[in-house]
Motif scaffolding. Structure first.
Motif, PDB file in Angstrom:
ATOM      1  N   ALA A 127      52.049  84.827  32.714  1.00 46.52           N
ATOM      2  CA  ALA A 127      53.000  85.550  31.866  1.00 46.52           C
ATOM      3  C   ALA A 127      52.402  85.968  30.528  1.00 46.52           C
ATOM      4  N   LEU A 128      52.832  87.124  30.067  1.00 49.48           N
ATOM      5  CA  LEU A 128      52.538  87.569  28.716  1.00 49.48           C
ATOM      6  C   LEU A 128      53.525  86.910  27.756  1.00 49.48           C
ATOM      7  N   ARG A 129      53.155  86.861  26.493  1.00 44.90           N
ATOM      8  CA  ARG A 129      54.030  86.224  25.504  1.00 44.90           C
ATOM      9  C   ARG A 129      55.396  86.901  25.465  1.00 44.90           C
ATOM     10  N   SER A 130      55.404  88.228  25.554  1.00 43.59           N
ATOM     11  CA  SER A 130      56.673  88.962  25.517  1.00 43.59           C
ATOM     12  C   SER A 130      57.549  88.612  26.714  1.00 43.59           C
ATOM     13  N   GLU A 131      56.926  88.340  27.857  1.00 41.40           N
ATOM     14  CA  GLU A 131      57.687  88.006  29.060  1.00 41.40           C
ATOM     15  C   GLU A 131      58.305  86.616  28.948  1.00 41.40           C
ATOM     16  N   ILE A 132      57.585  85.685  28.355  1.00 41.00           N
ATOM     17  CA  ILE A 132      58.112  84.326  28.210  1.00 41.00           C
ATOM     18  C   ILE A 132      59.362  84.333  27.336  1.00 41.00           C
ATOM     19  N   ALA A 174      50.227  93.897  33.884  1.00 43.42           N
ATOM     20  CA  ALA A 174      51.532  94.547  34.044  1.00 43.42           C
ATOM     21  C   ALA A 174      52.557  93.739  33.265  1.00 43.42           C
ATOM     22  N   GLU A 175      53.313  94.403  32.432  1.00 40.83           N
ATOM     23  CA  GLU A 175      54.362  93.741  31.654  1.00 40.83           C
ATOM     24  C   GLU A 175      55.702  94.007  32.330  1.00 40.83           C
ATOM     25  N   ILE A 176      56.363  92.935  32.735  1.00 38.69           N
ATOM     26  CA  ILE A 176      57.603  93.058  33.502  1.00 38.69           C
ATOM     27  C   ILE A 176      58.814  92.922  32.586  1.00 38.69           C
ATOM     28  N   ASP A 177      59.688  93.889  32.688  1.00 31.66           N
ATOM     29  CA  ASP A 177      60.959  93.859  31.957  1.00 31.66           C
ATOM     30  C   ASP A 177      62.056  93.531  32.969  1.00 31.66           C
TER      31      ASP A 177
END
Length: 216
Positions: A127-132, A174-177
């Motif tokens: 996970a990316l920080r934004s995803e967490i 890939a950044e998941i929203d």
């Protein structure tokens, strides 16, 4: 979850049983791909490909096309009959395949995972920080296994990405929203990329999380 032009076939299985019924129905060339595998692997392989052939039939493919062996290409990706694209998934207790004509869908990915939390330590590796930060909101909204859903969405994204690029996509590329309404957007962080993002849907059903990612 999918465009109207796509066909989805799934089945629930007994995780304690290695039923080879559908494996034995496969084309001999398909069976050779896992001829040295244990029965558990043969069963999940056979079930998923059986679903794929059923989906092709649902789309109205001619019998010789629907039964054409689905072999492996680069990085193990399935080689679909000419004019079609698709994806398969299997986990203990669930198998599925989605197929669509290339005239309406460029690529599709499907993944299924048990609706339970990821093992300790896995989330930070994918996970990316934004995803967490986003997952915290989903957990607060009642989705206790949001971390597993993120993993599932990334897997479906990769399956939709690879046929377009023939390139590996790392979890952090890939950044998941994820959205509580059952949709998600996968923003590709690599360049060049054929598409800036991939749209997807998710649902929870009978103890499983199921994600699909589509490029039209």
């Amino acid at each position: 979850m999918l465009p109207d032009s796509a066909a989805y076939c799934y089945m629930f299985t007994d995780p304690s049983s290695n039923d080879l019924t559908r494996f034995e129905q496969l084309h001999p060339l398909e069976k050779t791909l896992v001829s040295q595998a244990v029965d558990r692997r043969k069963a999940e392989f056979g079930d998923a490909r059986w679903c794929a052939h059923q989906a092709l039939e649902q789309l109205g493919a001619q019998k010789e096309v629907a039964r054409q062996p689905i072999l492996r290409g680069e990085r193990g990706a399935p080689i679909w009959p000419e004019g079609y694209t698709g994806s398969m998934t299997h986990t203990d207790g669930y198998r599925a395949a989605v197929v669509a004509p290339l005239s309406t869908v460029r690529s599709v990915g499907v993944d299924a995972e048990p609706a339970e939390r990821l093992p300790d330590g896995v989330l930070n590796s994918i996970a990316l920080r934004s995803e967490i930060g986003q997952l915290t909101k989903l957990v607060d909204a009642g989705l206790d296994h949001a971390d597993r859903l993120l993993f599932c969405a990334k897997e479906a994204t990769y399956k939709a990405w690879f046929p377009l690029t023939r390139r590996f996509l790392d979890f952090h590329e890939a950044e998941i929203d994820l959205r509580a309404d059952g949709t998600f957007f996968s923003y590709l962080l690599v360049r060049p990329t054929p598409v800036p993002f991939i749209t997807g849907t998710w649902m929870q059903r009978s103890g499983f999380l199921i994600t699909t990612a589509v490029v039209q």
